[in-house]
Design a protein around this motif. Sequence first.
Motif, short mmCIF file in Angstrom:
data_model
loop_
_atom_site.label_atom_id
_atom_site.label_comp_id
_atom_site.label_asym_id
_atom_site.label_seq_id
_atom_site.Cartn_x
_atom_site.Cartn_y
_atom_site.Cartn_z
N UNK A 149 0.80 -1.21 0.00
CA UNK A 149 0.00 0.00 0.00
C UNK A 149 0.84 1.27 0.00
N UNK A 150 2.12 1.14 0.34
CA UNK A 150 2.98 2.31 0.49
C UNK A 150 3.90 2.52 -0.71
N UNK A 151 3.64 1.85 -1.83
CA UNK A 151 4.53 1.94 -2.98
C UNK A 151 3.96 2.85 -4.06
N UNK A 152 4.79 3.77 -4.54
CA UNK A 152 4.49 4.59 -5.71
C UNK A 152 5.51 4.24 -6.79
N UNK A 153 5.04 3.74 -7.92
CA UNK A 153 5.92 3.32 -9.01
C UNK A 153 5.77 4.33 -10.15
#
Length: 379
Positions: free
Chosen positions: A272-276
């Motif tokens: 939930x904490x990943x920005x790609x």
Amino acid sequence: MSVPTSVLLSRLSAAGYTFFSGVPCSHFADLFERAAESALIDVPAANEGSAVALAAGAALSGQRAVVALQNSGLGHVVNPLTSLLMVNRIPVFLLISVRGHPDESADEPQHIFMGAATKAILDQLAIDWYEFDGTTGGLDQLLIRAAEAHRQEAPFAVLLRKGQLTQSPAGPAPDAPLDYPLSAGEAIELICQRLDPATPIVSTTGFITRELFRVNDRAENFYMQGSLGHCSALAAGLAIARPERPVLALDGDGGALMHMGVMSTIGHAKPQNLIHVVLDNESYASTGGQASTSRSSSLDLVASACGYRSSVRCVEAEHIMTAMKHCASTPGPHFLLCKINRFHPATLPRVTTRHTPVGNKRRFQDAMERNVLEPSAVG
């Protein structure tokens, strides 16, 4: 000493080679553009292992096939070399550019280990190889050796160093420059403006890492200097291991395409904490601007199909700002495809002018332990 790229390609064609694939390297200069303009069937590959398999398919049809790759890509081709080419006795001609050769002046640190091990790896695999000397006589020799390997139904490798292929005179005019308004540096500046200063960023190898270093060098940046294609996986591993803090992967189209399967892994694991973020200029900017295949792919739709909770295509500055604001208010994983132009400053600083790889790692780990983030690190 060197030979023009066009001479190499014409001699390969005269020797019966009809199929070309591979992954670009700066030492090959214009090889991929000239191959596309030549009589060879040119099929760009996302990674070196796929290039070998493509060439094997052509060879099974009776054609002679060439694969061009940097020696760093040997790690991708060991399996198809051994379990496909060698066990089935399928001949493929490998053009390998050698970075980090121990007889030359120091290269970037990510090339040191493979530079020293290239010949030993080929020897261990019992693959015949020839070290090109940059002369027309050497060209004759490598073609003789390649012909013999083909008769024996075996792969054959030619090792080329920097400067042994010279750029051919300009061919047809290249595609018009991309008219996307943002450059890589401008997109990175916008992204950094919306991040909490303590948010860790993992940046892919090449110009993207160098642009991040130029725009916003900080302890929370992990600069990947090598390992093309693994940026998003490393960032995802970090995000999964540390779910309390947002993590941003700063990727490129070449890297995202090389190991696109990891997008399915990310969509399945759903950190939930990943920005790609993928900065997509439809080319391999760091190796000479050779075209990637992203122009005919919709990476944002791929991310959505793989299970990312949000996926957006950004072209204008306000698109990035809106998307980053959305990332702050909803759980991820999030995917931002930022279409950018191919502008970079005339000179881009290298991370190694200030940080060694180990120094960068230790600085990053210290920052990870030191900084405690609020639940939202984007705002």
